[in-house]
Design a protein around this motif. Structure first.
Motif, PDB file in Angstrom:
ATOM      1  N   LYS A 183      21.751  12.587 -14.920  1.00 43.08           N
ATOM      2  CA  LYS A 183      21.590  11.678 -13.793  1.00 43.08           C
ATOM      3  C   LYS A 183      22.481  10.459 -13.968  1.00 43.08           C
ATOM      4  N   ASN A 202      23.138   3.361   5.357  1.00 42.57           N
ATOM      5  CA  ASN A 202      22.215   2.902   4.332  1.00 42.57           C
ATOM      6  C   ASN A 202      22.130   1.373   4.428  1.00 42.57           C
ATOM      7  N   ARG A 217      21.068   1.156  -5.421  1.00 43.54           N
ATOM      8  CA  ARG A 217      21.501   2.175  -6.388  1.00 43.54           C
ATOM      9  C   ARG A 217      20.865   3.519  -6.026  1.00 43.54           C
ATOM     10  N   LEU A 218      21.709   4.540  -5.914  1.00 48.69           N
ATOM     11  CA  LEU A 218      21.230   5.894  -5.665  1.00 48.69           C
ATOM     12  C   LEU A 218      21.324   6.681  -6.966  1.00 48.69           C
ATOM     13  N   ARG A 244      21.914  10.193  -8.677  1.00 50.23           N
ATOM     14  CA  ARG A 244      22.501  11.486  -8.369  1.00 50.23           C
ATOM     15  C   ARG A 244      22.727  12.254  -9.665  1.00 50.23           C
ATOM     16  N   TYR A 277      23.799   6.645 -11.759  1.00 50.36           N
ATOM     17  CA  TYR A 277      23.556   5.722 -10.659  1.00 50.36           C
ATOM     18  C   TYR A 277      24.834   5.553  -9.864  1.00 50.36           C
ATOM     19  N   LYS A 278      24.718   5.591  -8.544  1.00 51.93           N
ATOM     20  CA  LYS A 278      25.840   5.296  -7.672  1.00 51.93           C
ATOM     21  C   LYS A 278      25.475   4.051  -6.887  1.00 51.93           C
ATOM     22  N   HIS A 279      26.258   2.995  -7.058  1.00 55.87           N
ATOM     23  CA  HIS A 279      26.000   1.731  -6.382  1.00 55.87           C
ATOM     24  C   HIS A 279      26.658   1.780  -4.997  1.00 55.87           C
ATOM     25  N   VAL A 280      25.865   1.528  -3.970  1.00 55.83           N
ATOM     26  CA  VAL A 280      26.375   1.600  -2.602  1.00 55.83           C
ATOM     27  C   VAL A 280      26.172   0.268  -1.902  1.00 55.83           C
TER      28      VAL A 280
END
Length: 121
Positions: free
Chosen positions: A49, A60, A65-66, A68, A51-54
């Protein structure tokens, strides 16, 4: 490449395999979500896993933080047989009808079709 989407695999190597305090390795199994054959990688549910920071956007509005799953090397996983429940290698055999199927090398059970029978001309 014999591992397909929705197959159950077990992590056998790498940092994805968590180690409990008592010593023995924890067995981590998951379902294959995506296969990337050209890269030799696959995405396994609940493993690796990240974290993707958007930024906030119309899609959104909250941002944040998503979590994935990132791809892992195919050499770090082994297929788990549906019939015997053990991790195993897969083989390919051709049936009398001309259909190619995968099979478990431990219990010799069929694991699904790879290619349909060829049409004879």
């Amino acid at each position: 490449m014999l591992i397909k989407v929705n197959d159950r695999v077990e992590i056998i190597a790498g940092e994805y395999r968590s180690r409990p305090a008592k010593g023995a390795d924890k067995v981590v199994q998951g379902k294959v979500l995506k296969v990337l054959p050209t890269a030799g990688k696959l995405v396994v549910e609940g493993v690796n896993k990240m974290y993707k920071h958007v930024k906030p956007s119309q899609r959104n509005p909250q941002g944040g933080r998503l979590i994935r799953e990132a791809p892992i090397q195919m050499s770090n996983v082994m297929y788990v047989c549906n019939a015997c429940g053990q991790r195993t290698r897969l083989g390919v055999k051709q049936l009398d009808s001309g259909v190619k199927v995968r099979f478990c090398k431990k219990c010799n059970a069929d694991q699904g079709e790879i290619a349909p029978a060829r049409k004879s001309s």
